[in-house]
Design an enzyme around this catalytic site. Sequence first.
Site, short mmCIF file in Angstrom:
data_model
loop_
_atom_site.label_atom_id
_atom_site.label_comp_id
_atom_site.label_asym_id
_atom_site.label_seq_id
_atom_site.Cartn_x
_atom_site.Cartn_y
_atom_site.Cartn_z
N GLY A 14 0.79 -1.24 0.00
CA GLY A 14 0.00 0.00 0.00
C GLY A 14 0.81 1.29 0.00
CB SER A 15 4.28 2.26 -0.82
OG SER A 15 4.49 1.81 -2.13
CG ASN A 16 1.94 3.19 -5.82
OD1 ASN A 16 2.33 4.24 -6.32
ND2 ASN A 16 2.57 2.03 -5.97
NE ARG A 67 -10.31 -14.69 -12.84
CZ ARG A 67 -9.17 -14.41 -12.20
NH1 ARG A 67 -9.08 -13.37 -11.42
NH2 ARG A 67 -8.11 -15.17 -12.35
CG LEU A 95 -10.16 -6.16 -11.84
CD1 LEU A 95 -9.93 -4.65 -11.86
CD2 LEU A 95 -11.18 -6.53 -10.78
CG HIS A 111 2.59 -2.13 -15.15
ND1 HIS A 111 2.30 -3.37 -14.62
CD2 HIS A 111 3.64 -2.31 -15.98
CE1 HIS A 111 3.15 -4.26 -15.11
NE2 HIS A 111 3.97 -3.64 -15.94
CB ALA A 175 9.22 7.31 -10.66
CD GLU A 176 5.36 1.91 -8.89
OE1 GLU A 176 4.28 1.64 -8.36
OE2 GLU A 176 6.26 1.06 -9.04
#
Length: 220
Positions: A14-16, A67, A95, A111, A175-176
Amino acid sequence: MARLKVGVLISGRGSNLQALIDACAEPGYPAEIVLVLSNSADALGIERASRAGLKTTVIPHGDFVDREGFEAALDGALREAGAEFVCNAGFLRILTPWFVERWRDRQINIHPSLLPAFPGLHTHERALAAGVRFSGCTVHFVRPAMDKGPIIVQAAVPVLPDDDAGTLAARVLAAEHRIFPLALRLVAEGRAKVVGSHVVIAGSDAPTEAVLNPSDRFMK
Ligand code: GRF
């Protein structure tokens, strides 16, 4: 202006998500997180969300026979929370077209490569094996094919001679954390629009510069 209500899908660290939480705490940021949804109960991101006082829901994919059932539950939780937009922030489930089409042009993914190079897993190992001089990250609208879809923002980082997958991943991750909040902001402000298979950025201040290795000037 009303802030865009966002649901964030996570599976792990969960860093993003944290980068989005921090951005949303800035005055004037045009989005707010209304739900953090994880398919895994021990995702560290759930702790980050709780610490920030956000609503969290865990929907383990293993609880469902298929799914479709899992995604119907995701969709229901997002709608119940009032989400208008979805950010995939390290969400490790593929998904189905049903879910993707339900959120078409209202769902973005981050990504860790310069797409269309290296879609899928183990991007850094593959970038190193290919001998590329630059790698990076991409935020794009989600389409049924994995890691495909109109590109909103990319940032490039150099691949250095002594890199291993860990050092390269860390450089890309930094960078993300810059471009994910930027991409969400561009979308929430209505400046990033899908036209055919591309994203067009509208706005007054040097839009091309804003999405090409964005400098600090475009981060706020
Ligand atoms: C990131 O590298 C992201 O690009 C990829 O999965 C990783 C998630 O990291 N999709 P985190 O959970 O945001 O720390």
